[in-house]
Design an enzyme around this catalytic site. Structure first.
Site, PDB file in Angstrom:
ATOM      1  N   ASN A   7       7.505  61.905  13.550  1.00  0.00           N
ATOM      2  CA  ASN A   7       7.837  61.249  14.839  1.00  0.00           C
ATOM      3  C   ASN A   7       8.631  62.514  15.659  1.00  0.00           C
ATOM      4  OD1 ASN A   7       9.031  59.694  17.043  1.00  0.00           O
ATOM      5  ND2 ASN A   7       9.874  57.919  15.654  1.00  0.00           N
ATOM      6  N   ARG A  91       3.547  59.544  15.288  1.00  0.00           N
ATOM      7  CA  ARG A  91       3.872  58.626  16.429  1.00  0.00           C
ATOM      8  C   ARG A  91       3.656  58.864  17.796  1.00  0.00           C
ATOM      9  NH1 ARG A  91       9.616  56.950  18.519  1.00  0.00           N
ATOM     10  NH2 ARG A  91       8.671  54.964  19.639  1.00  0.00           N
ATOM     11  N   HIS A 180       7.317  49.602  21.014  1.00  0.00           N
ATOM     12  CA  HIS A 180       7.729  49.227  19.999  1.00  0.00           C
ATOM     13  C   HIS A 180       6.372  48.484  19.140  1.00  0.00           C
ATOM     14  CE1 HIS A 180      12.025  48.588  21.297  1.00  0.00           C
ATOM     15  NE2 HIS A 180      11.960  49.581  20.687  1.00  0.00           N
ATOM     16  N   ARG A 241      20.146  49.724  28.322  1.00  0.00           N
ATOM     17  CA  ARG A 241      19.251  49.357  29.403  1.00  0.00           C
ATOM     18  C   ARG A 241      19.413  48.231  30.105  1.00  0.00           C
ATOM     19  NH1 ARG A 241      14.107  51.219  25.808  1.00  0.00           N
ATOM     20  NH2 ARG A 241      15.642  52.473  24.644  1.00  0.00           N
ATOM     21  N   GLU A 385       8.505  51.039  10.780  1.00  0.00           N
ATOM     22  CA  GLU A 385       7.518  51.855  11.574  1.00  0.00           C
ATOM     23  C   GLU A 385       6.926  52.654  10.959  1.00  0.00           C
ATOM     24  OE1 GLU A 385       9.060  51.413  15.977  1.00  0.00           O
ATOM     25  OE2 GLU A 385      10.883  51.354  14.824  1.00  0.00           O
TER      26      GLU A 385
END
Ligand code: AMP
Length: 398
Positions: A7, A91, A180, A241, A385
């Site tokens: 990643n 990823r 996601h 956010r 993940e």
């Protein structure tokens, strides 16, 4: 087969080596400050001690070289030769409309990923650098791209289109993509296993509640809607956010504060959400939960607004699927905070949910937190993940 999961960010690189057969973690680590003074690699074999080494890394190729050296180190390494790494899973944040599933990396695939750079200018170029570095050092090893957006590509048009001139979709592909995806995919599959039902027989709502947060509706094994949009700014209130706002707020604030659109958008990304609502107190939900328990006004309003937004999305997605069998909580907050799960479920009386308080207080396990008579199930499923990426990679190269 051992799968190396990578990643890659612009100055960091996380990695895990996973045995695809047993699905066990073999080693993991992180390279930080790549190309910057003070770069370091953290390496930890499963069950062994974590080692931190400060060492120069001028670029990502240097970083990958150090990762491979750590994995093959005589004393603390976990493999002897490079060919014990059967494949690499990368990823990739944005696959646009080019990728509805994971894919083996070829020159054409790299070109198609580059075409999506505009949609994720901070992430995709960094992901591509990771691919180039691995190809340079491991030219014989098959590589797979696993996209954050791919799981959501099954959304129907009515869910992914925005109510803006259609030509912007045609010209620039402005639409909802969602993110996601590896987490939503992993959690929804695990949910079906935990419920002992067929994946394609279920209506599921997955709430990935971490520093970044998103909800998805998964009907009969396909994602039919998700809360993040063209970018990961839309949807839930997150750590920093804003999530959904009236777009006219941007111009309004530019005029009032004499700031540029870029400055306001930066505030919406980095200074809003839970951090902004709490008056700058913290973006960490643990801090806010403590303050909530003390009755601090800023924490009460922040946590209330956060939970309400999640509950509103659950209501919308229940309508979108004409019902829901199970609601799944995952990621840092969703997995660990019984408090927030209870607060969200308090809105869901219409689904006949009754929480089992003892089950809701557990952590780190896959668990159904409802009582046997609850009409709708509520599950906690720790996300993984990296394992999701390793599974996708293995499926394509075995
Ligand atoms: P993630 O982005 O998935 O790593 O999640 C990070 C968020 O999860 C942070 O805001 C943490 O405060 C939150 N989190 C982690 N552990 C807990 C916990 N025990 N209780 C409440 N929030 C937590």
């Amino acid at each position: 087969m051992n799968i190396l999961v990578i990643n890659c960010g612009s100055s960091s690189l996380k990695f895990q080596l996973i045995d695809a057969g047993t699905e066990k973690l073999i080693a993991k680590g992180l390279c930080e400050r790549i190309g910057i003074d003070g770069s370091q690699i953290t390496y930890a074999p499963a069950g062994g001690e974590k080692q931190v080494t400060i060492t120069p890394m001028k670029d990502h190729t240097d970083a990958i070289r150090l990762v491979l050296n750590s994995l093959m180190d005589e004393k603390t390494g976990v493999v002897k030769k490079l060919d014990e790494i059967g494949a690499v899973g990368h990823r990739i944040v944005h696959g646009g409309e080019n990728f509805a599933s994971s894919t083996v990396i070829t020159d054409e695939v790299i070109k198609a990923i580059e075409e999506c750079n505009d949609l994720a200018p901070l992430h995709n170029p960094a992901n591509l650098i990771g691919i180039a570095a691995c190809r340079e050092l491991m030219p014989e090893t098959p590589m797979v791209a696993v996209f954050d957006t791919a799981f959501h590509q099954t959304m129907p048009e009515e869910a992914y289109l925005y109510g803006i001139p259609y030509e912007y979709y045609e010209k620039y592909k402005v639409r909802r993509y969602g993110f996601h995806g590896t987490s939503h995919s992993y959690v929804s599959h695990q949910a079906a296993k935990l419920l002992g039902k067929g994946y394609e027989d279920l209506k599921l709502i997955v709430c990935h509640l971490g520093n970044g947060a998103s909800v998805s509706a998964v009907k009969k094994g396909k994602c039919v809607d998700t809360s993040m949009g063209l970018t990961p700014l839309e949807g839930l209130i997150m750590g920093t956010r804003s999530g959904d706002i009236d777009p006219a707020i941007v111009e309004f604030l530019c005029n009032k504060e004499q700031k540029s659109v870029g400055e306001i958008l930066s505030e919406l990304n980095k200074k809003s959400g839970v951090l902004g609502l709490s008056g700058g107190f913290s973006s960490d939900f643990r801090d806010l939960e403590d303050e909530f328990q003390k009755g601090s006004e800023f924490a009460v309003r922040t946590m209330n607004a956060f939970a309400y937004r999640v509950a509103k999305y659950i209501g919308a997605y229940t309508a979108a699927m004409n019902g829901v069998d199970a609601i799944c909580f995952t990621a840092g907050l969703g997995e660990n905070s019984g408090f927030i799960r209870e607060k969200i479920c308090a809105y869901l009386g219409y689904l006949g949910i009754t929480l089992d308080a003892e089950a809701n207080s557990k952590r780190g396990v896959e668990i159904d937190i409802t009582t046997p008579d609850s009409r709708t199930r509520v599950l906690v499923i720790p996300t993984n993940e990296e394992l999701s990426i390793a599974r996708e990679t293995y499926a394509l190269v075995k």
